[in-house]
Design an enzyme around this catalytic site. Structure first.
Site, PDB file in Angstrom:
ATOM      1  N   ASP A  93       0.883  -1.164   0.000  1.00 41.95           N
ATOM      2  CA  ASP A  93       0.000   0.000   0.000  1.00 41.95           C
ATOM      3  C   ASP A  93       0.919   1.211   0.000  1.00 41.95           C
ATOM      4  O   ASP A  93       1.581   1.486   1.007  1.00 41.95           O
ATOM      5  CB  ASP A  93      -0.826   0.029   1.299  1.00 41.95           C
ATOM      6  CG  ASP A  93      -2.013  -0.886   1.206  1.00 41.95           C
ATOM      7  OD1 ASP A  93      -2.012  -1.737   0.315  1.00 41.95           O
ATOM      8  OD2 ASP A  93      -2.929  -0.741   2.036  1.00 41.95           O
ATOM      9  N   HIS A 113       4.234  -7.377  -0.219  1.00 40.02           N
ATOM     10  CA  HIS A 113       3.805  -8.637  -0.799  1.00 40.02           C
ATOM     11  C   HIS A 113       4.532  -8.881  -2.112  1.00 40.02           C
ATOM     12  O   HIS A 113       5.135  -7.993  -2.673  1.00 40.02           O
ATOM     13  CB  HIS A 113       2.294  -8.591  -1.047  1.00 40.02           C
ATOM     14  CG  HIS A 113       1.509  -8.506   0.214  1.00 40.02           C
ATOM     15  ND1 HIS A 113       0.624  -9.466   0.596  1.00 40.02           N
ATOM     16  CD2 HIS A 113       1.492  -7.569   1.200  1.00 40.02           C
ATOM     17  CE1 HIS A 113       0.096  -9.130   1.753  1.00 40.02           C
ATOM     18  NE2 HIS A 113       0.589  -7.972   2.134  1.00 40.02           N
ATOM     19  N   SER A 173       8.784   3.609   4.573  1.00 39.12           N
ATOM     20  CA  SER A 173       9.866   3.002   3.828  1.00 39.12           C
ATOM     21  C   SER A 173       9.518   2.896   2.349  1.00 39.12           C
ATOM     22  O   SER A 173       8.523   3.454   1.902  1.00 39.12           O
ATOM     23  CB  SER A 173      10.174   1.641   4.384  1.00 39.12           C
ATOM     24  OG  SER A 173      11.365   1.210   3.817  1.00 39.12           O
TER      25      SER A 173
END
Lengths: 347, 1109
Positions: B840, B897, B984
């Site tokens: 996200d 992911h 990050s």
């Protein structure tokens, strides 16, 4: 002379006033002292071959060309067109197209078709001719005038854009075509080019609705006509009263021009050395005290043009009415053919 | 000239080699002997470079021109083709007797032959011979086209063969003296045994380097190596395709013969660019023998590239070709073709258009399948698809005779390569709007009144409206003291095809004299709702009554309503009426003679006298005798003419006479994206009737600001524009299209200044501080006592906790790397060929490192080997890789992911700094990506090859934790690991020939805007499938929108309520005071709100954290 400095204003403008020659019509012949034109030169080598090829093409009786640019209907050449297809005419196209026979023939045909379409060659009685009456309203302020000859015996065509009396329209182009035709008719024996004097001055007189340059579209159309249908007709182009930006532009372009073209364009030197004052309008430092009066000048010009044309045409018929007769013969007053159609030339 | 050249961004690496081809002359060409030809010679290599010689007039055969062609750095074939065309006269029927019939008879000659000496591959090609350019049959139907090229023949030479003898020796002169080469006509087909050349061409070659300092020999060898690498790749490709290809080939050849029986002319009269002969590779496609077919691949590539207008620099025929289709109007008969028919049509169009055609057909098919109900829009979209692909193809040229299916199988291979080329050229020059929405904001009824404290009036309300759609923001003027304001102001929204899932947002604001403008109410109208309302006859105003939702619910129970009128005009419609309106508007004349016509045309573009005469010739009038054409005829001709040849001469708006050539200025201001003449004209002519608002704002926040804050922002942050490299960070939400801003809080800015500009000690101290703080903070959040922070953090960021799996967290960190409920992030698309977002995050994608460095990553030393720590440099280097950068903010879901399915390789940990990764830092000379802490996770994917997923630690990120091991097989969207506290970045490095990024992302990235994506959202796809079609998300709930906004930035109110400063800020303050004395914090001067509202970036923690400094 600097890039943006125009040549200094001539102060001697009034000096010639006293020996001014009043005049209000065009004259037909150059002064006698300019001598006479030379008979056609002998064509040599490849030029002769090329000329012969073109001549053969148009001598062909079966040759048919379209009646106008957008139709496929074909008609053979009529007498008027053969009259136009003189030896000099073909040579002009040949020279204009750098000696390429195929292209010259094509261009000649295009011009023939164009002349049919524009109304210079009449194919039928009811066709609308491009004649003096049609374009007369355009010249009421005398924006295009034929007057005098230069020292090479070329007729002088004055174009004064600052005397515009009509809105931009196709008739302006037609007027140019008519004036070009008239001027070429005025060419004396042995001459087949004109001197065009373009005046950029803004005039302020009643009847003049615009003193601006014509719109780009009209200029483009005019240029197109001059390029395609009057090749090699321009002997000298004299530009006067140039606006500063055009001056700068010309100055910048001058070094890049084709040497032959460069010789033709005169804008930064006094042109007295090309035209005698007695042949030049007083406006441009000449001695002719010329005032354009439409009701005098225009009928006079048209009759003169018609007379000249008729005499030339009758001589054309007299010499056989074929393609390739020299203009020298048509414009002279001698009785026998000096330069027969098939000959290489006289001198 | 080609209208709207587009931006000339060099998105590919610069070629180093150039081949100078000296085209001298041709001889023994039978066509030139018999007919009057105007030969043109086109020299082309496989990619986007092609050059043409000048036209020779009147049977000339000598060019004597030297053409310099850049050889691509990533070559895909060794061939250079020298193709000879004959430029047909504009209207062939008129002046010459050699009109239609003769051309076709020339064409009909058959006899395929191949250059045996050089192209020793594949014995023959060509079966389907039905593609003669049958001018004769269509001449009476068709109108004179602007420019036609007749294919005469070509010579195909291998660069490798040419310079065979010059190999290795570095000092050799790469010159080949002029010699005669035979040229062949590809269209003439035979069994392939007879080598029948149709003429000869004299050519000389000279290989040069583009940079003087380059060594020619080395450059050539390098080129050769990369070529052979590519050929190897093609071979593997072939193997994988063989199996499928074989079967369908057989089927195909069966049905092909059926289709060939169709009478040709039936289709031919459809759009025919006169390029049929030019794009005739169908012969090769048609071969049953797929082996030899495959051999032709290389050749076909070069074919493809002929049509591709990639290279704006080269004056190629190619660019002319594509220009033709730019403004194609959908003809009624085409629109009325039933779906099945038109699919066949599009696919079958490949007969003339070759392999490109099926590329077109794929999206078309997709559209045809959609339900009919939205047919209006669908038509529009499919057309747009077409136009987009037309950027790379010559669309629908010619005879639609061959078999669709057969093509498709063959073409898949070609497309692959051809699309990998395309990948280097993301921004389409010709993307145009899907349509224009005109909106009239009429009035508002029953606004709620808020009690005023200062004045004695009952209420205080000076309302104005901000209307937003995607990137376009409009603000009405304000009305004084009223609850029922009447605006009657108009705005025009250009809607681009990829924006149709966005919606309109309206904010009603109250203008205040001194304080900030207050939000009063808002509402939302989704695109589909808008389209639903547009059911009526086209182009009618539809009045809409939108209920407004007030911001403060406790106010009186009024129900305010916003009245707007909307009108949507699809692009096809705009095009249709373009000339009609333009001519009616431009002139009052009913008839035009030649002077009037050229006068009119001069105002909109530049035309030669011949072109003007063509208008008359078309209607069989004679221009020089003063005949006229009527206005209707003029319109008719302009429409036709614009169909066949584009707007090549027109660049001025016929309405306002403003030049629409793209200027530097319009490209810089991103407000009007690729605005083309037609949309401009629509807006422009509309503007005559109604006054339109000017789209002068970038985000709605900015539009609502007071003038003094705008000035302060300008002074302190720099110019407020999309993609500008300053402290304003603008992010677009992918689902709603809202553009919102992030701000860098003052302390971060200060900190960065210290890092970047500080010399020696301070800078070093600061780095040390960052590191220790990051680690300490990480530890702190592992402490159970940090649980207290969670609630306020959630409130501050307005997080949606319903998605989370577990509501009880032991430490803050646990909350921070919270898991989401299964099913909340489902990978989009049902095929594993779609590359999905790995976090996200705010995403930017770049098809090449070069591009990314130009736009985004400004760190001077950034290279892929430095980023990867030198991992597999033969695979991952600056030339062969694409990048996707996913930047996470503190409030985001912090697990990352897998973007694709595959097997995990051995992760490599690289130690480093803890710099911030926010855009300002990334776009500075600091090399944040290469110096920060990071882990390199190689993933072996069957679809995308080996790619690297690199999570990068940043300021405050204590550690990166992987939840997968080496050797694990992971599915698409499966979790890889998580970050402990802080923001990050995840960078995915992927070979660029394996992926095409989604167009909206790449477009935003090129504009320097980040796009907000979620895990599982499609980011790219393999070149052989089409882009994932984003469904239109209908956001009805304003809360949802608000939550989107919160994702990006923090609401002022929250910041106000919490009212506390972050620990970071305090730490920095202390540090700075120690070092420099009094702190100079810029944005505090901006206004009270600014310091508080701006903790949005990943490095900043929320204001709820206790100070640790």
């Amino acid at each position: 002379m600097g890039l943006f400095n125009k040549k200094s204003k001539d102060t001697a403008n009034n000096a010639n006033k006293k020996n001014s020659i009043p005049c209000d019509r065009a004259f037909v012949t150059p002064p006698e002292r300019y001598g006479r034109g030379n008979p056609p030169r002998k064509l040599l080598g490849s030029t002769w071959e090329a000329y012969k090829a073109i001549l053969r093409h148009f001598q062909n009786e079966n040759l048919q060309i379209p009646v106008n640019t957008s139709s496929k209907k074909l008609l053979p050449l009529v007498s008027e067109e053969k009259f136009w297809l003189t030896r000099e005419c073909m040579l002009r196209y040949l020279k204009g197209n750098k000696g390429n026979v195929q292209v010259s023939i094509q261009k000649l045909e295009e011009s023939l078709v164009w002349r049919r379409e524009v109304g210079l060659t009449l194919l039928s009685k009811d066709a609308k001719p491009l004649d003096a009456d049609l374009v007369a309203p355009e010249n009421e302020t005398g924006k295009e005038v034929i007057l005098g000859f230069d020292q090479e015996r070329r007729p002088l065509l004055y174009m004064k854009n600052g005397r515009q009396n009509t809105e931009a329209s196709f008739r302006q182009v037609q007027q140019l075509i008519y004036m070009m035709e008239a001027a070429t008719t005025f060419c004396p024996q042995g001459v087949d080019s004109l001197t065009v004097l373009i005046d950029f001055k803004h005039y302020k007189e009643p009847g003049i609705i615009s003193d601006k340059m014509p719109p780009m579209s009209i200029s483009k159309l005019s240029l197109n006509v001059m390029q395609n249908h009057y090749p090699e007709r321009l002997g000298k182009g004299i530009l006067v009263n140039i606006p500063w930006f055009a001056w700068a532009f010309l100055k910048m372009m001058y070094p890049f021009l084709d040497p032959e073209t460069r010789q033709k364009a005169i804008f930064d030197e006094p042109f007295e050395k090309y035209i005698e004052p007695s042949q030049l309008d007083a406006l441009y430092n000449g001695e002719l005290n010329f005032h354009y009066k439409h009701e005098i000048y225009w009928p006079d010009l048209t009759t003169k043009v018609n007379k000249l044309k008729e005499s030339q045409y009758s001589r054309f018929l007299k010499f056989g009415g074929t393609v390739g007769i020299s203009e020298f013969d048509l414009k002279g007053d001698h009785d026998e053919l000096i330069c027969p159609v098939e000959s290489q030339g006289v001198i | 000239m080609v209208f709207i050249k587009g931006r000339k961004k060099k998105l590919y690496t610069k070629p180093r080699l150039a081949l100078k081809v000296n085209v001298i002359q041709v001889k023994e060409v039978d066509l030139f002997r018999d007919f009057e030809c105007h030969p043109v010679c086109l020299v082309t290599t496989n990619t986007f470079n092609s050059m043409r010689t000048g036209k020779l007039k009147y049977r000339g055969t000598k060019w004597n021109q030297e053409l310099k062609i850049k050889l691509p750095t990533k070559p895909t074939s060794e061939w250079v083709r020298i193709i000879i065309y004959d430029e047909l006269p504009p209207s062939s029927a008129l002046t010459q007797d050699v009109g239609g019939g003769d051309y076709s008879s020339r064409e009909a000659v058959k006899g395929e032959s191949r250059l045996s000496g050089v192209s020793g591959r594949g014995s023959s090609a060509g079966v389907s011979s039905s593609q003669e350019y049958s001018t004769s049959s269509t001449n009476d139907v068709k109108l004179p086209r602007q420019r036609k090229y007749l294919y005469v023949g070509e010579a195909k030479l291998s660069v490798l063969d040419l310079f065979k003898n010059h190999d290795e020796s570095a000092q050799a002169e790469f010159v080949i003296p002029p010699t005669w080469y035979k040229i062949y006509d590809r269209r003439r087909h035979t069994s392939g045994k007879i080598d029948e050349s149709c003429g000869q061409v004299e050519l000389g070659f000279h290989l040069v380097t583009l940079q003087k300092q380059d060594n020619l020999g080395q450059a050539y060898n390098q080129w050769k190596n990369s070529l052979s690498a590519d050929l190897r790749y093609q071979k593997t490709l072939k193997k994988s395709n063989n199996a499928i290809g074989g079967i369908s080939n057989k089927q195909a050849s069966g049905s092909a013969s059926d289709l060939e029986k169709y009478p040709g002319p039936k289709y031919v009269d459809d759009e025919d660019d006169g390029f049929d002969s030019y794009v005739d590779y169908s012969d090769e496609d048609g071969v049953g023998d797929f082996d030899s077919d495959y051999e032709l691949l290389a050749a076909l590539q070069s074919h493809d590239s002929d049509d591709v207008a990639f290279d704006a620099d080269s004056v190629g025929l190619s660019s002319m070709v594509s220009a033709l289709d730019e403004y194609e109007v959908v003809r009624p008969e085409e629109a009325s073709v039933p779906p099945s028919m038109s699919t066949l049509g599009f696919g079958g169009g490949g007969a003339g258009g070759g392999s490109n055609e099926t590329k077109d057909s794929t999206p078309d098919d997709a559209f045809e399948d959609e339900p009919e109900e939205l047919s209006d829009t669908i038509d529009e979209y499919s057309e747009d698809e077409d136009d987009n692909t037309a950027d790379i193809t010559v669309k629908k040229s010619g005879n639609r005779l061959t078999n669709l299916r057969k093509k498709r199988n063959h073409n898949r291979k070609f497309k692959q390569i051809y699309l990998s080329n395309w990948a280097n050229y993301k921004l389409s020059k010709k993307q145009h709007a899907a349509g224009i929405v005109f909106m009239e904001i009429q009035s508002i009824k029953d606004l709620p009144c808020s009690k005023t404290k200062v004045s004695r009036r009952k209420y205080d309300m000076d309302p104005f409206v901000i209307a937003v759609f995607g990137r376009r923001v409009f603000k009405t003027s304000w009305r004084k003291h009223t609850l029922n304001p009447i605006f009657n102001e108009c705005a025009a929204f250009e809607v681009f095809p990829n924006e149709t899932h966005f919606g309109f947002h309206f904010n009603v604001m109250d203008k205040d004299a001194f304080s900030y403008n207050d939000k009063v109410a808002r509402c939302h109208l989704s695109w589909s709702e808008m389209m639903d309302s547009q059911r009526g006859p086209d182009g009618d105003w539809v009045p809409l009554e939108l209920p407004l939702q007030t911001m403060k619910a406790n106010l009186n129970d009024r129900s305010p309503k916003l009245l707007v009128k909307m009108k949507f005009l699809p692009y096809a419609r705009l095009k249709e009426f373009f000339w009609k309106n333009a001519v009616n508007m431009g002139t009052g004349l009913e008839k035009f003679d030649i002077a009037q016509l050229s006068f009119y045309l001069d105002r909109i573009g530049s035309f030669t006298t011949e072109e003007v005469c063509d208008f008359f010739k078309h209607f069989k009038r004679s221009p020089w005798s003063g005949e006229c054409i009527t206005k209707d005829e003029l319109i008719e001709y302009l429409q036709k003419w614009n169909q066949s040849s584009g707007f090549k001469n027109v660049w001025k708006c016929p309405c306002c006479a403003k030049s629409c050539k793209p200027t530097r200025n319009t490209m810089k201001s991103k407000l009007v994206v690729e605005n083309d003449l037609i949309t401009h004209f629509a807006v422009c002519s509309y503007e005559r009737k109604y006054k339109l608002l000017k789209p002068s704002y970038v985000s709605s926040d900015f539009a609502s600001k007071r003038w003094y804050s705008k000035i302060l922002i300008k002074l302190t942050y720099g110019k407020y524009a999309l993609g500008s490299n300053n402290a304003n960070i603008l992010v677009q939400d992918r689902e709603t299209g809202i553009i919102l801003e992030e701000k860098i809080s003052a302390h971060v800015k200060l900190g960065m200044r210290i890092i970047y500009n500080g010399k020696g000690k301070q800078s070093k101290n600061f780095r040390q501080l960052l590191k220790t703080l990051s680690i300490r903070q990480g530890k702190k959040f592992d402490d159970p006592s940090s649980v207290k922070q969670i609630e306020s953090f959630i409130k501050y960021h307005s997080l949606n906790m319903s998605e989370c799996e577990n509501a009880n967290y032991k430490t803050f960190n646990e909350f921070f790397y919270r898991k989401l409920k299964p099913g909340t992030r489902i990978p989009e698309g049902d095929t594993s060929k779609i590359f999905v977002s790995s976090a996200d995050s705010r995403c930017t994608v770049f098809s090449s490192v070069h591009q990314s460095k130009e736009i985004w990553i400004k760190g001077s030393n950034f290279t892929i080997p430095r980023l990867t720590g030198g991992y597999a440099p033969e695979l991952f280097n600056d030339r062969a890789c694409s990048l996707a950068v996913f930047r996470l903010a503190p409030q985001d879901y912090h697990r990352f992911h897998s973007p694709c399915s595959g097997t995990i390789g051995r992760p490599i940990y690289i130690n480093g700094e803890y710099y911030t990764v926010n855009p300002m830092a990334v776009r500075s000379s600091l090399d944040v990506f290469c110096e920060n802490v990071r882990v390199i996770i190689p993933i072996e994917s069957p679809e995308f090859g080996t790619l690297l997923c690199i999570p990068i630690g940043a300021m405050m990120v204590g550690s990166i934790v992987l939840t997968c091991k080496e050797g694990d097989t992971i599915a698409r969207g499966q979790e890889l690991g998580y970050f402990k506290f802080g923001g990050s970045t995840v960078i995915v490095v992927i070979p660029s020939d394996k992926i095409l990024f989604d167009s909206d992302l790449s477009k935003n990235s090129v504009d320097g805007i980040e796009t907000l994506v979620k895990v599982g959202m499609s980011v790219g796809h393999t070149p052989d499938i089409s882009e994932y079609k984003r469904e239109r998300v209908k956001l009805e709930d304003p809360e949802q929108i608000e939550s989107v906004k919160r994702k990006i930035s923090i609401k002022h109110e929250n910041a106000d309520i919490l009212g506390r400063l972050s620990w970071q800020y305090r730490a920095l303050e202390n540090f700075v005071t120690k070092q420099y004395g009094k702190p100079e914090i810029v944005s505090e001067e901006v206004g009270g709100n600014h310091t508080n509202e701006g903790y949005l970036v990943e490095n900043s923690s929320s204001s709820t954290f206790p100070s640790s400094g």
